[in-house]
Design a protein around this motif. Structure first.
Motif, PDB file in Angstrom:
ATOM      1  N   GLY A  88     -30.817  -5.607  20.890  1.00 24.69           N
ATOM      2  CA  GLY A  88     -31.377  -5.665  22.226  1.00 24.69           C
ATOM      3  C   GLY A  88     -30.653  -4.704  23.344  1.00 24.69           C
ATOM      4  N   GLN A  89     -29.730  -3.832  22.554  1.00 26.08           N
ATOM      5  CA  GLN A  89     -28.950  -2.961  23.366  1.00 26.08           C
ATOM      6  C   GLN A  89     -29.903  -1.544  23.625  1.00 26.08           C
ATOM      7  OE1 GLN A  89     -25.710  -2.261  20.817  1.00 26.08           O
ATOM      8  NE2 GLN A  89     -24.579  -4.324  21.557  1.00 26.08           N
ATOM      9  N   LEU A  90     -31.098  -1.354  23.044  1.00 29.96           N
ATOM     10  CA  LEU A  90     -31.911  -0.327  23.181  1.00 29.96           C
ATOM     11  C   LEU A  90     -33.215  -0.847  23.515  1.00 29.96           C
ATOM     12  CD1 LEU A  90     -30.893   2.153  20.163  1.00 29.96           C
ATOM     13  CD2 LEU A  90     -30.410   2.365  22.729  1.00 29.96           C
ATOM     14  N   ASP A  91     -34.137  -0.210  24.030  1.00 32.95           N
ATOM     15  CA  ASP A  91     -35.345  -0.351  24.157  1.00 32.95           C
ATOM     16  C   ASP A  91     -36.281   0.233  23.201  1.00 32.95           C
ATOM     17  OD1 ASP A  91     -35.082  -2.093  26.705  1.00 32.95           O
ATOM     18  OD2 ASP A  91     -34.761   0.032  27.511  1.00 32.95           O
ATOM     19  N   ALA A  92     -35.936   1.441  22.583  1.00 29.75           N
ATOM     20  CA  ALA A  92     -36.660   2.147  21.695  1.00 29.75           C
ATOM     21  C   ALA A  92     -35.796   3.047  20.885  1.00 29.75           C
ATOM     22  CB  ALA A  92     -37.535   3.374  22.569  1.00 29.75           C
ATOM     23  N   ASN A  93     -36.034   3.362  19.618  1.00 31.73           N
ATOM     24  CA  ASN A  93     -35.318   4.011  18.901  1.00 31.73           C
ATOM     25  C   ASN A  93     -36.211   4.724  17.725  1.00 31.73           C
ATOM     26  OD1 ASN A  93     -32.363   4.612  17.995  1.00 31.73           O
ATOM     27  ND2 ASN A  93     -33.062   3.335  15.998  1.00 31.73           N
ATOM     28  N   CYS A  94     -35.266   5.977  17.307  1.00 31.81           N
ATOM     29  CA  CYS A  94     -35.981   6.761  16.259  1.00 31.81           C
ATOM     30  C   CYS A  94     -35.442   6.478  15.088  1.00 31.81           C
ATOM     31  CB  CYS A  94     -35.488   8.063  16.540  1.00 31.81           C
ATOM     32  SG  CYS A  94     -36.121   8.714  18.158  1.00 31.81           S
ATOM     33  N   GLN A  95     -36.508   5.893  14.266  1.00 28.78           N
ATOM     34  CA  GLN A  95     -36.270   5.143  13.079  1.00 28.78           C
ATOM     35  C   GLN A  95     -37.143   5.494  11.742  1.00 28.78           C
ATOM     36  OE1 GLN A  95     -34.627   0.984  14.809  1.00 28.78           O
ATOM     37  NE2 GLN A  95     -36.215   0.922  13.293  1.00 28.78           N
TER      38      GLN A  95
END
Length: 342
Positions: A88-95
């Motif tokens: 929950g430290q990011l709202d979005a990520n590249c994966q």
């Protein structure tokens, strides 16, 4: 599948051994005069050619032009970015699709909203001198980051020669550490992605044995958001998707400027960065729409997800197959396509 260097690739390979979620993220942020009531989106990315264009989005202020506020966070360790989204430290990520399915299998509620690219050669199995066929890998020390797309690629390649992981001496190492170990002669073969491929291939006599180009569609890369982000800030998810396509337009119109930006972020020369082009197929809006559609081969995300889910369970990297029914949300790419037509 991403590029992760603030100084040089060599430094990344050493540094990435020690990073944690709390301190590994070497941030570069864009603050677009956030309103008092809306916090900037916390978005992660890392070292992969299909994700580096987000650096252009930041430097050219394309997030703001698409009416969203983003703090773009760079992670030297790719898996740290995945952990940050899960925590929950990011709202979005590249994966990758592979890693997103792994997270969902472990209980995360994540949604793929955009296909950035497919790997078409930038994920490689690289071998030392004297290894000339996949069959030659039997009994050899082979490293890859366990559970990642390069591990998946390795097992796919072994299968074509009638081999399994049990037939090799598998070394589960973080990607940067694996590239460094191979370059220094500690192992016989390695599965890594660009730009770590550049480091691995510095070993005298080394060569590519096979790559993602030999397994089309098996390694797609995405923008992934939390379910909470979609439920509470769907307009910002749309803005991220819109920004991505605006970024591709900017790169097409200003290639030299964009390549300078991306190469600097990757920690490689412009010439090296351009070599990655053929190994990464950046998806157009039309290709996004097709990928999100049902299909019977790896070009369809739903089909690919089923195949990767089986791999994770068979390789004992997931206890059970996750529910894949809610992992894809194509409304944002559809809305962008409709707006372009209008």
């Amino acid at each position: 599948m991403k590029f992760r260097s603030l100084v040089s690739l060599g430094a990344v390979f050493l540094f990435s051994l020690f990073v944690t979620v709390s301190c590994a993220a070497q941030e570069q942020t864009t603050t677009n005069s956030a309103s008092p009531t809306t916090a900037p989106i916390q978005m992660g990315f890392s070292a992969w050619p299909g994700w580096i264009p987000w650096q252009v989005s930041q430097e050219e202020k394309l997030f703001a032009k698409n009416n969203t506020q983003v703090e773009l966070k760079w992670f030297d360790g790719y898996l740290d970015s995945i952990n940050a989204l899960t925590a929950g430290q990011l709202d979005a990520n590249c994966q990758t699709l592979n890693d997103t399915i792994s997270s969902v299998a472990a209980g995360a509620d994540q949604v793929i909203v955009l296909v950035n690219d497919n790997s078409t050669g930038n994920d490689k199995i690289i071998v030392r001198e004297g290894i000339n066929t996949i069959a030659d890998l039997k009994g050899k020390k082979v490293a890859a980051e366990e559970g990642t797309v390069d591990h998946f690629l390795l097992l796919q390649g072994l299968k074509t020669a009638g081999l399994t992981q049990a037939d090799i001496d598998f070394q589960p190492l973080e990607t940067g550490a694996a590239a460094a170990a191979f370059a220094s002669g500690q192992i016989d073969a390695v599965g890594v992605f660009a730009p770590f491929t550049t480091q691995a291939l510095k070993r005298a006599g080394s060569k590519e044995l096979f790559s993602s180009k030999d397994f089309p569609g098996s390694i797609p890369d995405h923008l992934v958001v939390s379910r909470k982000m979609i439920n509470e800030r769907s307009q910002d998810v749309q803005a991220l998707v819109n920004t991505w396509f605006a970024t591709l337009d900017f790169i097409a119109a200003n290639p030299e400027q964009a390549y300078q930006t991306m190469a600097q972020r990757a920690g490689v020369s412009v010439a090296d960065y351009k070599q990655y082009n053929t190994g990464t197929k950046i998806f157009t809006i039309e290709e996004n729409l097709k990928a999100f559609s049902p299909g019977k081969d790896m070009s369809s995300l739903s089909f690919a997800a089923q195949e990767i889910s089986k791999f994770l369970v068979d390789a004992k990297l997931a206890k059970q197959a996750p529910d894949l029914s809610k992992i894809f949300d194509d409304r944002f790419v559809k809305a962008y396509a409709a707006a372009k037509k209008g």
